[in-house]
Design a protein around this motif. Sequence first.
Motif, mmCIF file in Angstrom:
data_model
loop_
_atom_site.group_PDB
_atom_site.id
_atom_site.type_symbol
_atom_site.label_atom_id
_atom_site.label_comp_id
_atom_site.label_asym_id
_atom_site.label_seq_id
_atom_site.Cartn_x
_atom_site.Cartn_y
_atom_site.Cartn_z
ATOM 1 N N ARG A 208 0.959 -1.035 -0.144
ATOM 2 C CA ARG A 208 0.131 -0.263 0.018
ATOM 3 C C ARG A 208 0.887 1.395 -0.016
ATOM 4 O O ARG A 208 0.429 2.381 -0.548
ATOM 5 N N LEU A 209 1.828 1.281 0.607
ATOM 6 C CA LEU A 209 2.811 2.277 0.584
ATOM 7 C C LEU A 209 3.680 2.554 -0.548
ATOM 8 O O LEU A 209 3.857 3.800 -0.925
ATOM 9 N N LEU A 210 4.257 1.465 -1.194
ATOM 10 C CA LEU A 210 4.927 1.799 -2.358
ATOM 11 C C LEU A 210 4.517 1.645 -3.649
ATOM 12 O O LEU A 210 4.662 2.512 -4.486
ATOM 13 N N PHE A 211 3.401 0.719 -3.807
ATOM 14 C CA PHE A 211 2.853 0.550 -5.233
ATOM 15 C C PHE A 211 2.239 1.902 -5.825
ATOM 16 O O PHE A 211 2.600 2.147 -7.050
ATOM 17 N N PRO A 212 1.562 2.855 -4.961
ATOM 18 C CA PRO A 212 0.952 3.946 -5.650
ATOM 19 C C PRO A 212 2.046 5.007 -5.973
ATOM 20 O O PRO A 212 1.757 5.828 -6.921
ATOM 21 N N ARG A 213 3.174 4.982 -5.437
ATOM 22 C CA ARG A 213 4.261 5.905 -5.617
ATOM 23 C C ARG A 213 5.128 5.580 -6.630
ATOM 24 O O ARG A 213 6.249 6.106 -6.888
ATOM 25 N N LYS A 214 4.683 4.491 -7.416
ATOM 26 C CA LYS A 214 5.829 4.155 -8.705
ATOM 27 C C LYS A 214 4.889 4.443 -9.893
ATOM 28 O O LYS A 214 3.851 4.136 -10.248
ATOM 29 N N SER A 215 5.530 5.064 -10.968
ATOM 30 C CA SER A 215 5.079 5.756 -12.029
ATOM 31 C C SER A 215 5.197 4.472 -12.881
ATOM 32 O O SER A 215 6.246 3.806 -13.200
ATOM 33 N N TRP A 216 4.058 4.323 -13.953
ATOM 34 C CA TRP A 216 4.081 3.273 -14.732
ATOM 35 C C TRP A 216 4.144 3.876 -16.156
ATOM 36 O O TRP A 216 4.200 3.249 -17.118
ATOM 37 N N ASP A 217 4.381 5.038 -16.154
ATOM 38 C CA ASP A 217 4.758 5.857 -17.629
ATOM 39 C C ASP A 217 6.345 5.906 -17.762
ATOM 40 O O ASP A 217 6.668 5.377 -18.680
ATOM 41 N N THR A 218 6.952 6.317 -16.316
ATOM 42 C CA THR A 218 8.309 6.367 -16.716
ATOM 43 C C THR A 218 9.204 5.346 -15.941
ATOM 44 O O THR A 218 10.581 5.438 -15.839
ATOM 45 N N TRP A 219 8.560 4.565 -15.087
ATOM 46 C CA TRP A 219 8.971 3.540 -14.114
ATOM 47 C C TRP A 219 9.948 4.064 -13.148
ATOM 48 O O TRP A 219 10.897 3.482 -12.779
ATOM 49 N N SER A 220 9.588 5.346 -12.900
ATOM 50 C CA SER A 220 10.378 6.182 -11.805
ATOM 51 C C SER A 220 9.465 6.503 -10.580
ATOM 52 O O SER A 220 8.520 6.103 -10.610
ATOM 53 N N SER A 221 10.007 6.829 -9.501
ATOM 54 C CA SER A 221 9.528 7.270 -8.052
ATOM 55 C C SER A 221 8.528 8.531 -8.207
ATOM 56 O O SER A 221 8.789 9.516 -9.040
ATOM 57 N N LEU A 222 7.330 8.719 -7.818
ATOM 58 C CA LEU A 222 6.651 9.621 -7.855
ATOM 59 C C LEU A 222 6.726 10.473 -6.575
ATOM 60 O O LEU A 222 6.090 11.622 -6.472
ATOM 61 N N VAL A 223 7.515 10.082 -5.795
ATOM 62 C CA VAL A 223 7.843 10.920 -4.571
ATOM 63 C C VAL A 223 9.049 12.003 -4.760
ATOM 64 O O VAL A 223 10.234 11.521 -5.162
ATOM 65 N N GLU A 224 8.709 13.322 -4.682
ATOM 66 C CA GLU A 224 9.448 14.199 -5.045
ATOM 67 C C GLU A 224 10.308 14.639 -3.987
ATOM 68 O O GLU A 224 11.560 14.723 -4.199
ATOM 69 N N ARG A 225 10.031 14.306 -2.679
ATOM 70 C CA ARG A 225 10.578 14.834 -1.703
ATOM 71 C C ARG A 225 11.368 13.466 -0.971
ATOM 72 O O ARG A 225 10.615 12.872 -0.219
ATOM 73 N N ARG B 278 14.120 1.462 -1.475
ATOM 74 C CA ARG B 278 14.999 2.353 -2.174
ATOM 75 C C ARG B 278 14.611 3.011 -3.345
ATOM 76 O O ARG B 278 14.794 4.136 -3.868
ATOM 77 N N ASP B 279 13.938 2.130 -4.241
ATOM 78 C CA ASP B 279 13.494 2.786 -5.499
ATOM 79 C C ASP B 279 12.266 3.699 -5.491
ATOM 80 O O ASP B 279 12.434 4.622 -6.372
ATOM 81 N N ILE B 280 11.646 3.883 -4.233
ATOM 82 C CA ILE B 280 10.694 4.729 -4.152
ATOM 83 C C ILE B 280 11.219 5.860 -3.281
ATOM 84 O O ILE B 280 11.046 7.262 -3.811
ATOM 85 N N PHE B 281 11.819 5.859 -2.384
ATOM 86 C CA PHE B 281 12.459 6.937 -1.247
ATOM 87 C C PHE B 281 13.751 7.212 -1.349
ATOM 88 O O PHE B 281 14.097 8.477 -0.959
ATOM 89 N N GLY B 282 14.441 6.716 -2.278
ATOM 90 C CA GLY B 282 15.837 7.229 -2.615
ATOM 91 C C GLY B 282 16.848 6.256 -1.758
ATOM 92 O O GLY B 282 18.057 6.197 -2.282
ATOM 93 N N THR B 283 16.518 5.982 -0.467
ATOM 94 C CA THR B 283 17.641 5.522 0.413
ATOM 95 C C THR B 283 16.791 4.279 1.095
ATOM 96 O O THR B 283 15.830 4.485 1.487
ATOM 97 N N CYS B 284 17.805 3.304 1.801
ATOM 98 C CA CYS B 284 17.278 2.529 2.605
ATOM 99 C C CYS B 284 18.543 1.735 3.269
ATOM 100 O O CYS B 284 19.518 1.346 2.721
#
Length: 214
Positions: free
Chosen positions: A103-120, A154-160
């Motif tokens: 629920r946390l990660l899947f909505p924040r993944k773009s299926w247009d660019t395969w990148s993260s939608l999290v800007e911050r 890491r893919d969504i939030f940048g670090t882990c």
Amino acid sequence: MNIIGINGSPRLHGNTATLLEHGLEGARSHGAHTECINLYQLDYKGCRSCFSCKRDGPGYGRCAIHDELEPILNRITNADALILGTPIYYGSATGEMRSFLERLLFPRKSWDTWSSLVERKIPVGVIFNMGATEEQMKLMSYEPHLRLIEQFIRDIFGTCESLYVTNTVHVDDYSKYRMKYFDSVGKHQRKKEVFPIDCQNAFSMGAKFALDTK
């Protein structure tokens, strides 16, 4: 500065909760406001594959399920860091933690660019707590499964960052249970000698996150 802890263990005062609390204590030592969410106290389920989060419109990038996890996900949007804690059940995170991550990660993944939608981007830490020894963890190939969780985060939030805590006690009195496979004496000795170091490492993780987000 707001740092949220997520407890993926059914035990509110067990090893995972203790480690997580030390992590949050470390964050508070540098002025962070913290809160701990116990997933097993919430009524929710994992992703329903409705794809509402991928639909054009105001709901894009947001989970559409309305349940007790919804306000938590909303608060995470404004968090400065996350610390997740989970015991290892059958080689991976608990079911509640995995449902939470869906629920946390899947909505924040773009299926247009395969990148993260999290800007911050924010720092995320995961504390993996397990009764298995380091040798058993390697023998049963736990690490690839846990590294995959780290990579998804890491893919969504940048670090882990991760903390692996091994060979922890299951119960206080092993004589009451049919658990002769485990070295109960050795486990309790390790709890006295090594678990405090694990707790200090968790404290250091929280302190680092607080300093990094100031």
